[in-house]
Write an enzyme that holds these catalytic residues in place. Sequence first.
Site, mmCIF file in Angstrom:
data_model
loop_
_atom_site.group_PDB
_atom_site.id
_atom_site.type_symbol
_atom_site.label_atom_id
_atom_site.label_comp_id
_atom_site.label_asym_id
_atom_site.label_seq_id
_atom_site.Cartn_x
_atom_site.Cartn_y
_atom_site.Cartn_z
ATOM 1 N N LYS A 87 -8.511 -74.921 -38.915
ATOM 2 C CA LYS A 87 -8.308 -73.828 -37.965
ATOM 3 C C LYS A 87 -8.985 -72.589 -38.537
ATOM 4 O O LYS A 87 -8.513 -72.015 -39.515
ATOM 5 C CB LYS A 87 -6.823 -73.572 -37.720
ATOM 6 C CG LYS A 87 -6.558 -72.593 -36.588
ATOM 7 C CD LYS A 87 -5.063 -72.425 -36.337
ATOM 8 C CE LYS A 87 -4.807 -71.606 -35.080
ATOM 9 N NZ LYS A 87 -5.448 -70.280 -35.118
ATOM 10 N N PHE A 129 -15.241 -76.301 -31.037
ATOM 11 C CA PHE A 129 -14.223 -77.350 -31.067
ATOM 12 C C PHE A 129 -13.997 -77.983 -29.700
ATOM 13 O O PHE A 129 -13.248 -78.939 -29.580
ATOM 14 C CB PHE A 129 -12.887 -76.807 -31.599
ATOM 15 C CG PHE A 129 -12.390 -75.558 -30.918
ATOM 16 C CD1 PHE A 129 -11.875 -75.588 -29.634
ATOM 17 C CD2 PHE A 129 -12.446 -74.344 -31.590
ATOM 18 C CE1 PHE A 129 -11.419 -74.435 -29.019
ATOM 19 C CE2 PHE A 129 -11.983 -73.179 -30.978
ATOM 20 C CZ PHE A 129 -11.476 -73.231 -29.686
ATOM 21 N N ARG A 166 -1.998 -74.173 -22.414
ATOM 22 C CA ARG A 166 -1.298 -74.556 -23.640
ATOM 23 C C ARG A 166 -0.785 -75.978 -23.498
ATOM 24 O O ARG A 166 -0.190 -76.341 -22.484
ATOM 25 C CB ARG A 166 -0.141 -73.600 -23.918
ATOM 26 C CG ARG A 166 0.366 -73.661 -25.362
ATOM 27 C CD ARG A 166 1.333 -72.534 -25.658
ATOM 28 N NE ARG A 166 0.732 -71.220 -25.504
ATOM 29 C CZ ARG A 166 -0.042 -70.640 -26.417
ATOM 30 N NH1 ARG A 166 -0.315 -71.293 -27.546
ATOM 31 N NH2 ARG A 166 -0.540 -69.432 -26.213
ATOM 32 N N LYS A 212 -1.374 -76.571 -33.651
ATOM 33 C CA LYS A 212 -1.762 -75.868 -34.870
ATOM 34 C C LYS A 212 -0.767 -76.239 -35.961
ATOM 35 O O LYS A 212 0.431 -76.372 -35.707
ATOM 36 C CB LYS A 212 -1.809 -74.362 -34.646
ATOM 37 C CG LYS A 212 -0.538 -73.721 -34.140
ATOM 38 C CD LYS A 212 -0.738 -72.240 -33.865
ATOM 39 C CE LYS A 212 0.502 -71.615 -33.253
ATOM 40 N NZ LYS A 212 0.316 -70.177 -32.938
#
Length: 272
Positions: A42, A113, A183, A189
């Site tokens: 990340k 990504f 979302r 994450k």
Amino acid sequence: MFKILSVVLLFSIFLHAQKPNLLLLKSYNDEVNVSNWLMSEKLDGVRGYWNGKELVSRSGKAFAVPLWFTKDFPPFEIDGELWTKRGDLEHVVSIVNTQEPHEGWKQISYNIFEVPHQKGGVLERLEVLKKWLAKHPNSFIKLIPQTPCKGAEHLKEELKRVEALGAEGLVVRNPEALYIDKRTSEALKVKSFQDDECVVVGYTKGHGKFEGLVGALKCAWQGRVLKIGSGLSLEDRKSPPALDENVTFKYNGLTRKGNPKFPVFLRVRELP
């Protein structure tokens, strides 16, 4: 005729101001089986969305990016992080959050990504960009490496490894998931701590060595007011974030009452 042109102009401005619907991450927990999911670092950069014509921020604001940076970008959408290196977020923000194009963009790489609205799973979508870059090399665009995860222990080891290098954390994604522009629990994450944003609504007075300075920030968060003093530098205490400013903080889980444990100030959220 003038009225019609005015309406058309206003409508075009409205469209330009529309923020893109983006893939957003939920947080990982041990109950999720991530075996055979894809892991990637990340990156602590600034989100950038190339809509096929211009590079815009998460809020829909067009970056003042030099033409030489985007002139060889693909004619389709790509999504990623504008980034330089680990631990360099404030520098990245200072480069991209300007009103005019400048040479500082030469330090930036665009780390991808996602290739939105393409068919297939994650790797199939990324392959679309990979094939395009094979025919149209670009020094600014990079694909973020995706590594198959062998399970929870593998994830834990990789998180420890990248955090030791100064990384923000990891992202794990279900490789079979089709593109989702909101979302989703198909993309998570992973960090050794959690972080979030809150709004500064006041200050407490400092005591002892902080006499005459700010002791802590009072911040509105999910209907509560938090006091965040840890993480503030001496300069932050002399000149704290302004009222109504968004700040990012980290914490280690929640108390029984739902308050963040050990909140620590990280930075003012100055992203575009």
